[in-house]
Design a protein around this motif. Structure first.
Motif, mmCIF file in Angstrom:
data_model
loop_
_atom_site.group_PDB
_atom_site.id
_atom_site.type_symbol
_atom_site.label_atom_id
_atom_site.label_comp_id
_atom_site.label_asym_id
_atom_site.label_seq_id
_atom_site.Cartn_x
_atom_site.Cartn_y
_atom_site.Cartn_z
ATOM 1 N N PRO A 1 0.828 -1.213 0.000
ATOM 2 C CA PRO A 1 0.000 0.000 0.000
ATOM 3 C C PRO A 1 0.864 1.266 0.000
ATOM 4 C CG PRO A 1 0.078 -0.956 2.192
ATOM 5 C CD PRO A 1 0.828 -1.892 1.286
ATOM 6 N N SER A 2 0.207 2.407 0.011
ATOM 7 C CA SER A 2 0.889 3.705 -0.021
ATOM 8 C C SER A 2 1.791 3.884 1.201
ATOM 9 C CB SER A 2 -0.155 4.826 -0.034
ATOM 10 O OG SER A 2 -0.867 4.813 1.204
ATOM 11 N N LYS A 3 2.696 4.846 1.096
ATOM 12 C CA LYS A 3 3.619 5.148 2.187
ATOM 13 C C LYS A 3 2.844 5.515 3.454
ATOM 14 C CE LYS A 3 7.559 8.104 3.451
ATOM 15 N NZ LYS A 3 7.252 7.974 4.836
ATOM 16 N N LYS A 4 1.758 6.251 3.316
ATOM 17 C CA LYS A 4 0.968 6.661 4.491
ATOM 18 C C LYS A 4 0.486 5.420 5.262
ATOM 19 C CE LYS A 4 -3.236 9.021 5.843
ATOM 20 N NZ LYS A 4 -4.482 9.610 5.430
ATOM 21 N N ILE A 5 -0.049 4.435 4.557
ATOM 22 C CA ILE A 5 -0.535 3.221 5.222
ATOM 23 C C ILE A 5 0.644 2.406 5.750
ATOM 24 C CG2 ILE A 5 -1.718 1.012 4.853
ATOM 25 C CD1 ILE A 5 -3.660 2.529 3.004
ATOM 26 N N GLN A 6 1.738 2.338 4.997
ATOM 27 C CA GLN A 6 2.913 1.614 5.477
ATOM 28 C C GLN A 6 3.472 2.255 6.753
ATOM 29 O OE1 GLN A 6 5.922 0.145 2.854
ATOM 30 N NE2 GLN A 6 4.530 0.064 1.106
ATOM 31 N N ASP A 7 3.504 3.589 6.789
ATOM 32 C CA ASP A 7 4.002 4.276 7.992
ATOM 33 C C ASP A 7 3.117 3.972 9.199
ATOM 34 O OD1 ASP A 7 6.073 5.326 6.513
ATOM 35 O OD2 ASP A 7 5.219 7.353 6.374
ATOM 36 N N GLU A 8 1.814 3.969 8.994
ATOM 37 C CA GLU A 8 0.877 3.646 10.088
ATOM 38 C C GLU A 8 1.124 2.220 10.577
ATOM 39 O OE1 GLU A 8 -2.153 4.395 12.809
ATOM 40 O OE2 GLU A 8 -1.464 5.844 11.329
ATOM 41 N N ALA A 9 1.219 1.275 9.653
ATOM 42 C CA ALA A 9 1.453 -0.122 10.032
ATOM 43 C C ALA A 9 2.802 -0.280 10.733
ATOM 44 C CB ALA A 9 1.385 -1.022 8.799
ATOM 45 N N ASN A 10 3.821 0.383 10.206
ATOM 46 C CA ASN A 10 5.153 0.254 10.797
ATOM 47 C C ASN A 10 5.248 0.841 12.190
ATOM 48 O OD1 ASN A 10 6.604 -1.293 8.962
ATOM 49 N ND2 ASN A 10 7.123 0.481 7.691
ATOM 50 N N SER A 11 4.393 1.793 12.510
ATOM 51 C CA SER A 11 4.418 2.359 13.858
ATOM 52 C C SER A 11 4.112 1.280 14.898
ATOM 53 C CB SER A 11 3.449 3.538 13.977
ATOM 54 O OG SER A 11 2.099 3.103 13.926
ATOM 55 N N TYR A 12 3.391 0.237 14.509
ATOM 56 C CA TYR A 12 3.108 -0.907 15.398
ATOM 57 C C TYR A 12 4.086 -2.057 15.139
ATOM 58 C CZ TYR A 12 -1.155 1.729 15.959
ATOM 59 O OH TYR A 12 -2.035 2.737 16.198
ATOM 60 N N ARG A 13 4.380 -2.293 13.867
ATOM 61 C CA ARG A 13 5.231 -3.439 13.513
ATOM 62 C C ARG A 13 6.611 -3.364 14.153
ATOM 63 N NH1 ARG A 13 6.536 -4.264 8.015
ATOM 64 N NH2 ARG A 13 6.770 -6.459 8.478
ATOM 65 N N LYS A 14 7.175 -2.150 14.256
ATOM 66 C CA LYS A 14 8.504 -1.995 14.850
ATOM 67 C C LYS A 14 8.592 -2.689 16.208
ATOM 68 C CE LYS A 14 8.698 2.490 13.802
ATOM 69 N NZ LYS A 14 9.068 3.883 13.736
ATOM 70 N N ARG A 15 7.520 -2.614 16.972
ATOM 71 C CA ARG A 15 7.509 -3.187 18.319
ATOM 72 C C ARG A 15 6.948 -4.596 18.380
ATOM 73 N NH1 ARG A 15 4.533 0.651 22.253
ATOM 74 N NH2 ARG A 15 4.905 -1.099 23.650
ATOM 75 N N TYR A 16 5.991 -4.911 17.513
ATOM 76 C CA TYR A 16 5.199 -6.134 17.706
ATOM 77 C C TYR A 16 5.310 -7.183 16.602
ATOM 78 C CZ TYR A 16 2.987 -3.013 21.084
ATOM 79 O OH TYR A 16 2.760 -2.153 22.108
#
Length: 173
Positions: free
Chosen positions: A9-24
């Motif tokens: 998906p777009s960078k905006k959606i990837q950034d949102e997902a990565n804000s959680y993925r980094k930790r979990y």
């Protein structure tokens, strides 16, 4: 070699997902946030070049770009402690998934198609309960236009890399 098909998906959606993925998500470093369209399958170079890529080009040409929406986080519990951003199922994304599971392509469909972007996985029961509890209260309002999908291959270290990109609704370049 192992291959798979995904939508990034777009960078905006990837950034949102990565804000959680980094930790979990322990797979954070192996692949960017994505919607899995076809699970990993085995193929050799000849099969990829002579059979699979021509079929993927045909599918892409016959599929128009479409919109996706994400409004909430959900989970595969009790099967696994996986939490994901739920991509609203639509006729367009379901149709593309069906086309990618035709008899002309390798790899059987193991699970029902649930369009999603994983944001947490392999959590302990306690951590899962805490993270899911907080995420389930959040409302998301993410929208994107999908105009391509990617054929990926898996590297020896487990990471995935793009082999080729297929643009929807367009003739071959």
């Amino acid at each position: 070699m192992r291959y798979g098909i995904a939508i990034f998906p777009s960078k905006k959606i990837q950034d949102e997902a990565n804000s959680y993925r980094k930790r979990y998500d322990p797979h954070y470093a192996l692949i960017p946030p994505h919607i899995t369209m076809k699970e990993a399958f085995e193929a050799d170079e000849e099969e990829i070049e002579n059979k699979i890529i021509p079929e993927l080009k045909r599918i892409a040409k016959d599929t128009d770009p479409f919109s996706i929406a994400i409004y909430k986080a959900s989970t595969f519990s009790p099967v696994t402690n996986t939490i994901y951003l739920k991509v609203e199922n639509s006729e367009e994304i379901a149709s593309l998934n069906e086309k990618l599971h035709s008899e002309n392509l390798p790899g059987a469909k193991e699970f029902s198609f649930v369009p999603h972007i994983t944001i947490a996985q392999k959590l302990s029961d306690e951590e899962f309960s805490d993270v899911h509890g907080s995420l389930s209260m959040l409302k998301f309002d993410l929208h994107d236009t999908i105009d391509r999908f990617q054929l990926l291959y898996q590297l020896e270290n487990g990471a995935w890399s793009v082999y080729e990109t297929f643009r929807l609704g367009q003739e071959e370049q």
